[in-house]
Motif scaffolding. Sequence first.
Motif, mmCIF file in Angstrom:
data_model
loop_
_atom_site.group_PDB
_atom_site.id
_atom_site.type_symbol
_atom_site.label_atom_id
_atom_site.label_comp_id
_atom_site.label_asym_id
_atom_site.label_seq_id
_atom_site.Cartn_x
_atom_site.Cartn_y
_atom_site.Cartn_z
ATOM 1 N N ALA A 143 29.497 10.947 14.214
ATOM 2 C CA ALA A 143 30.070 10.349 15.416
ATOM 3 C C ALA A 143 29.385 10.882 16.663
ATOM 4 O O ALA A 143 29.076 12.071 16.761
ATOM 5 C CB ALA A 143 31.568 10.626 15.499
ATOM 6 N N SER A 144 29.147 9.991 17.598
ATOM 7 C CA SER A 144 28.662 10.350 18.936
ATOM 8 C C SER A 144 29.588 9.699 19.945
ATOM 9 O O SER A 144 29.383 8.544 20.342
ATOM 10 C CB SER A 144 27.227 9.857 19.147
ATOM 11 N N PRO A 145 30.635 10.405 20.386
ATOM 12 C CA PRO A 145 31.577 9.787 21.334
ATOM 13 C C PRO A 145 30.972 9.519 22.712
ATOM 14 O O PRO A 145 31.535 8.755 23.492
ATOM 15 C CB PRO A 145 32.716 10.809 21.415
ATOM 16 N N ARG A 165 39.949 11.858 19.299
ATOM 17 C CA ARG A 165 40.424 12.772 18.247
ATOM 18 C C ARG A 165 39.896 12.359 16.889
ATOM 19 O O ARG A 165 39.473 13.206 16.083
ATOM 20 C CB ARG A 165 41.961 12.806 18.236
ATOM 21 N N SER A 166 39.910 11.070 16.628
ATOM 22 C CA SER A 166 39.416 10.576 15.344
ATOM 23 C C SER A 166 37.933 10.877 15.181
ATOM 24 O O SER A 166 37.479 11.312 14.113
ATOM 25 C CB SER A 166 39.665 9.068 15.241
ATOM 26 N N ALA A 167 37.151 10.655 16.239
ATOM 27 C CA ALA A 167 35.715 10.908 16.171
ATOM 28 C C ALA A 167 35.416 12.376 15.925
ATOM 29 O O ALA A 167 34.519 12.722 15.144
ATOM 30 C CB ALA A 167 35.044 10.425 17.455
ATOM 31 N N THR A 213 38.387 2.923 16.762
ATOM 32 C CA THR A 213 37.522 3.909 16.110
ATOM 33 C C THR A 213 38.201 4.566 14.907
ATOM 34 O O THR A 213 37.557 4.746 13.860
ATOM 35 C CB THR A 213 37.072 4.976 17.125
ATOM 36 N N PRO A 214 39.495 4.939 14.979
ATOM 37 C CA PRO A 214 40.123 5.542 13.793
ATOM 38 C C PRO A 214 40.097 4.622 12.577
ATOM 39 O O PRO A 214 39.849 5.069 11.452
ATOM 40 C CB PRO A 214 41.563 5.806 14.257
ATOM 41 N N GLU A 215 40.353 3.334 12.780
ATOM 42 C CA GLU A 215 40.317 2.390 11.660
ATOM 43 C C GLU A 215 38.895 2.234 11.122
ATOM 44 O O GLU A 215 38.688 2.113 9.902
ATOM 45 C CB GLU A 215 40.862 1.041 12.115
#
Length: 360
Positions: free
Chosen positions: A118-120, A137-139, A102-104
Amino acid sequence: MIRRVHLIESGGRGGVFNHSVEVAAGLTALGVDVVVHTADDCDAAPASVALCRCVTWHRASSNRVVRQVRTSARYLLRTLPHLRRVIGPQDVVHVQGMFALTPELISVARLRAATVVASPHNTFVRSNAPGGGRALRSALQGSDRVLVYSDADRQSLLARGVTDVVRVPLVQWTPPVRPDLVERWRTELKPDGGKLALLPGQVRADKNPELFVRALAQLPDWRGAVVGTDLGPGRQLDALVRQSGAAVTTAYRYLDVDEFTALVATADVVVAPYQVASQSGVLAVAAGLGVPTAVAPCGGLGELATAVARDTSVPAIRDAIVAAHELGAKPVDTADAATHYLHEYVAAQQSRADGRTRSR
């Protein structure tokens, strides 16, 4: 002005996928150009939804490490470059669920100057989710807006200092219920025609399946069923069924969307005695099919449920099952869900544009 919405759901199966394609179908009906980027072996989806099958999961391998390495390599070498080509600065990228990369993914969307939503789906990280903390954390930190599906999640994230958090309706796509599949489930799970309590979906320890079995052992007029992919507790659960004498059937396998929809439609009550939760797509499916639901007092589960147990004891879950059956299904209005999503996309894009203007 939104050029295109990219809904990115990397798994291609289960509740997050079914949610994503339902959102896409609603947006398409509003005239929005939307595409769902997902797995090349994804489940069925509404005919109106444009699917880009750009993710490859090497599911055939029995070795988890091999699956993860090959899937990640393909994602880095093929999927991310593809997304970089097709995403534009006037686009909205809505990342659905959490994935180790997800971070990439968010970095690529940022590189293309797109608006990121974002919807985690879960605001917590399971212990068996590699890279889950990094992905969450990225989301939460790398998005222009975070969309959640319960007031409980929204309040939790606001308390943790996350800004721009909005609750939106939790919608789930379900195909028409097939009578032949319903009849098959009835024959398998309640051959005597009695009442059926169902714990469906992935079988995980944090869903408290043992609590479900113990509650059914105290309901002599009911039958129970635990149906879904076994992610660990299956052997212990089967031993408990034998030991307790509970009238509970277990079936450990993945169900496609037709089978799952028919399974839920067969139940008299769907039960979610979870230990940890944000919200549950299973509850949304049950509500859409008119099936009552009984839940533990956990996360945002009570916001969709028919009956909420007073605590997580066996008697409390037992009583909630009975109460849900007596009360009937709780109606949930999701008619304008796509309009809510589009509103948040436009607001996030405008907020991002205003921020760029102020920084000049």
